[in-house]
Each structure stands twice: as C-alpha cells, then as structure tokens.
Design a protein around this motif. Structure first.
Motif, short mmCIF file in Angstrom:
data_model
loop_
_atom_site.label_atom_id
_atom_site.label_comp_id
_atom_site.label_asym_id
_atom_site.label_seq_id
_atom_site.Cartn_x
_atom_site.Cartn_y
_atom_site.Cartn_z
N ILE A 263 30.23 -27.54 40.41
CA ILE A 263 28.85 -27.10 40.21
C ILE A 263 28.04 -27.28 41.49
N LEU A 264 28.14 -28.47 42.07
CA LEU A 264 27.31 -28.80 43.23
C LEU A 264 27.66 -27.95 44.45
N GLU A 265 28.92 -27.57 44.58
CA GLU A 265 29.36 -26.84 45.76
C GLU A 265 29.26 -25.32 45.61
N SER A 266 29.00 -24.85 44.40
CA SER A 266 28.93 -23.40 44.19
C SER A 266 27.56 -22.86 44.64
N PRO A 267 27.54 -21.63 45.13
CA PRO A 267 26.29 -21.08 45.66
C PRO A 267 25.30 -20.69 44.57
N ASP A 268 24.05 -20.55 44.97
CA ASP A 268 22.98 -20.07 44.11
C ASP A 268 23.32 -18.65 43.66
N ARG A 269 23.22 -18.40 42.35
CA ARG A 269 23.58 -17.08 41.80
C ARG A 269 22.37 -16.16 41.61
N THR A 270 21.18 -16.61 41.96
CA THR A 270 19.97 -15.87 41.63
C THR A 270 20.01 -14.42 42.09
N ALA A 271 20.33 -14.19 43.35
CA ALA A 271 20.32 -12.83 43.88
C ALA A 271 21.33 -11.94 43.17
N ARG A 272 22.52 -12.47 42.90
CA ARG A 272 23.55 -11.68 42.23
C ARG A 272 23.20 -11.43 40.76
N LEU A 273 22.49 -12.35 40.14
CA LEU A 273 22.09 -12.17 38.75
C LEU A 273 21.13 -10.99 38.60
N ARG A 274 20.43 -10.65 39.65
CA ARG A 274 19.53 -9.50 39.59
C ARG A 274 20.30 -8.19 39.45
N GLU A 275 21.61 -8.23 39.73
CA GLU A 275 22.44 -7.04 39.61
C GLU A 275 23.04 -6.88 38.21
N VAL A 276 22.89 -7.90 37.36
CA VAL A 276 23.49 -7.87 36.02
C VAL A 276 22.77 -6.82 35.17
N ARG A 277 23.57 -6.00 34.49
CA ARG A 277 23.00 -4.95 33.64
C ARG A 277 23.43 -5.06 32.18
N VAL A 278 24.25 -6.02 31.83
CA VAL A 278 24.64 -6.17 30.43
C VAL A 278 23.51 -6.86 29.68
N PRO A 279 23.41 -6.62 28.38
CA PRO A 279 22.38 -7.33 27.59
C PRO A 279 22.54 -8.84 27.74
N ALA B 235 14.19 -19.59 34.96
CA ALA B 235 14.65 -18.94 36.20
C ALA B 235 15.78 -17.96 35.92
N THR B 236 16.67 -18.32 35.00
CA THR B 236 17.78 -17.43 34.65
C THR B 236 17.26 -16.14 34.03
N ALA B 237 16.33 -16.27 33.10
CA ALA B 237 15.77 -15.09 32.43
C ALA B 237 15.00 -14.21 33.42
N ARG B 238 14.31 -14.83 34.35
CA ARG B 238 13.59 -14.05 35.36
C ARG B 238 14.54 -13.31 36.29
N ALA B 239 15.69 -13.89 36.53
CA ALA B 239 16.64 -13.29 37.48
C ALA B 239 17.34 -12.07 36.90
N VAL B 240 17.64 -12.10 35.59
CA VAL B 240 18.42 -11.02 34.98
C VAL B 240 17.48 -9.96 34.40
N PRO B 241 17.53 -8.74 34.89
CA PRO B 241 16.64 -7.70 34.38
C PRO B 241 16.82 -7.46 32.89
N GLY B 242 15.71 -7.38 32.18
CA GLY B 242 15.75 -7.04 30.76
C GLY B 242 16.26 -8.13 29.85
N SER B 243 16.41 -9.34 30.35
CA SER B 243 16.93 -10.42 29.52
C SER B 243 15.88 -10.90 28.53
N ARG B 244 16.37 -11.57 27.47
CA ARG B 244 15.48 -12.16 26.48
C ARG B 244 15.56 -13.68 26.61
N LEU B 245 14.42 -14.35 26.59
CA LEU B 245 14.36 -15.81 26.69
C LEU B 245 13.95 -16.39 25.35
#
Length: 301
Positions: free
Chosen positions: A220-236, A255-265
C-alpha cells in the motif's frame, strides 16, 4: 475452499451462488481473510442473482506466502516517511493481477468488483489496468492512494505500530481476544462483539500471518497515487464510507468519488472501518443498483 496456481502465486478462493449467476468479485482488506466478508452480506448478494467470488490475497489466509526475510521495521518507517523507498516485495498492481488471473482461472470474462479498504485499492487498480474485465466498481472504506486524503487518525498510530511488531500469542483465545480488540478500535458505534469474535476465531484457525500483513502494508505504502488514473474510469462506480472511520478517514472516500466521473458517494454516520449489520442491506442494495447501471453504459476496452 479451492486453490488456483496463478503463476508464482497460489490463491485460495470460494465461490457462492449459481454457476450462471452474475459474476461479482469481493476483495478484502489489509491482513483480512476472505472470511472477513460477513456471511449475511454474501448471502444477500447471492439472493440478488450474483455468483460471488471471494479470495485470500497473497500473504494472508490460505493463499501462498512470499519467500524471503521478513520486512524490517525500518523499511516500514521509511515507506511511511518516504514513499517509493523500495521496501515492498510487490505492489497493489501485482495484487490486482492476482485478481485478474483468478477471473481467468474461473473463466470469467468480466465481473462486478467490490473491494473493502485495501481491497478497494486493489479493485480500483484492477479497473484502471484492465477496464474490460470490470463491469462495475464499488470501493468501500478506501482511498485513492493520495497521502492528503483518508489519513489514519493519530490516536491509532501507536496501536498499529505495536500490533505490527509484536509476536502473535500461541494461545488461541488470547489471539482471538487481541484480534477482536483491534477491530473494536477501528469499528464504529455498532460494533458487534459476538459476531466479530466468531469471525476472528475462524480466521485464527485458518491462518495467522503478521508478517504477511506487513508485506501487504508495504505494498500500500509503496504504490503510487491513483487519482489521475481514476479520472479515466468509465464503469459505474459506487463509493461507500463511514463518517466514523478512523483507520481511513472519510476524506478518502470523498476523494475517490471526486476522482471517478459519475460516481455515487454513500456515507453513513454510524459506520467506522467495518460493515455494521444494520447497514448491510442498504449497502448491498446500493451495490446491486450500481451493478445494474453497467447495462446502461458502453463497455470499456
């Protein structure tokens, strides 16, 4: 329980529901075995027509363990202070590949994917790396990998450090007691001690691996921030979080909901880092509704 040899990793898994059910993969969190999913939670998904697949992530439960010396305490400290210091044996992306390979093993072309805590991170990574394999995404009590959001409450840090470094007791009852107390500290006000005791006892009897938990933490600690890539997600996408979560602060879910377009929080005031019984049906309903949205959007490729 069955096992699958997936390259160099053997993964233990269980499948509930009919063979012709709608595939749904549940991915559990840090140091938590597949038995961490409440039985009524799984049963409710099966009742809604899903074929539910659960597995032990590598280095936990009945899955295979990484060879080599145990991570040094200094490596964990370095990763906390300076991400990318190279202390991890593998990354979340490797654990996502385990999940993808398990789907291959089961002949599942694509599945609805639900992850809790670290499992939410793995589910996000699987969606990023293999969008064609994910029909819908549900991320529960997780975050994007950004150090700015979803932080551990400072009062938990001493307890976490102690639990990761002290040896596990050989006495089963004492191991169960410590495990239950650990869950009590991170759960919300609806903590069910009897249910948690039964789950922890089952887990202790299956396998105990504090070193495996440390290896997963380093991933977990060594993995990169996924925020930018999450903006590319198009699945519900559905994001679920508890406002009383002290292990992964609520800002992680936001932050996760804000990153993914059209997500529900979906957030609950009486939920901590747990799945309280009184909220499970509502969460399962939301997961099923999110899965139903998959038919409304074009498949990713």
């Amino acid at each position: 329980m069955a096992t699958a040899q997936l390259g160099d990793v053997e993964i233990a898994y269980e499948v509930d529901g009919p063979d012709d059910g709608i595939p749904m993969l549940l991915v559990m969190g840090l140091g938590t075995q597949l038995v961490g999913w409440p039985t009524d939670f799984v049963a409710s998904l099966v009742e809604r027509g899903f074929r539910v697949v659960r597995h032990d992530n590598r280095d936990i439960g009945l899955s295979s363990f990484t060879d080599g010396p145990a991570p040094a305490r200094a490596a964990v400290v370095r990763s906390f202070l300076r991400p990318g210091s190279g202390g991890a044996d593998y990354l979340l992306s490797d654990m996502a590949e385990d999940a993808r390979a398990l789907l291959d093993h089961l002949g599942i072309a694509a599945a609805h994917v639900v992850g809790a805590s670290m499992g939410g991170m793995i589910a996000q990574q699987l969606t990023i790396d293999h969008p064609e394999r994910v029909l819908s995404l549900t991320s529960i009590m997780s975050n994007t990998g950004s150090r700015r959001h979803g932080r551990v409450h400072p009062t938990l840090l001493p307890t976490m450090a102690l639990s990761l470094t002290q040896p596990r007791p050989s006495d089963e009852d004492e191991a169960v007691r410590l495990g239950v107390e650990g869950w009590r500290r991170i759960s919300g006000p609806l903590f069910d001690e009897d249910e948690m005791t039964a789950m922890v006892r089952t887990a202790v009897r299956r396998s105990v691996s504090p070193i495996g938990t440390v290896r997963q933490l380093l991933a977990i600690l060594e993995s990169p921030d996924r925020t930018a890539r999450l903006r590319e997600v198009r699945v519900p996408t559905l994001v679920v979080h508890g406002l009383a979560d002290r292990l992964v602060g609520p800002s992680g879910g936001i932050a996760t909901a804000r990153a993914v377009p059209g997500s529900r929080l979906l957030m609950f005031p009486d939920m901590g880092h747990d799945l309280p019984r009184s909220r499970r049906e509502e969460i399962v309903d939301a997961i099923a509704q999110n899965a139903a949205r998959a038919a409304e959007v074009p498949a990713q490729g």
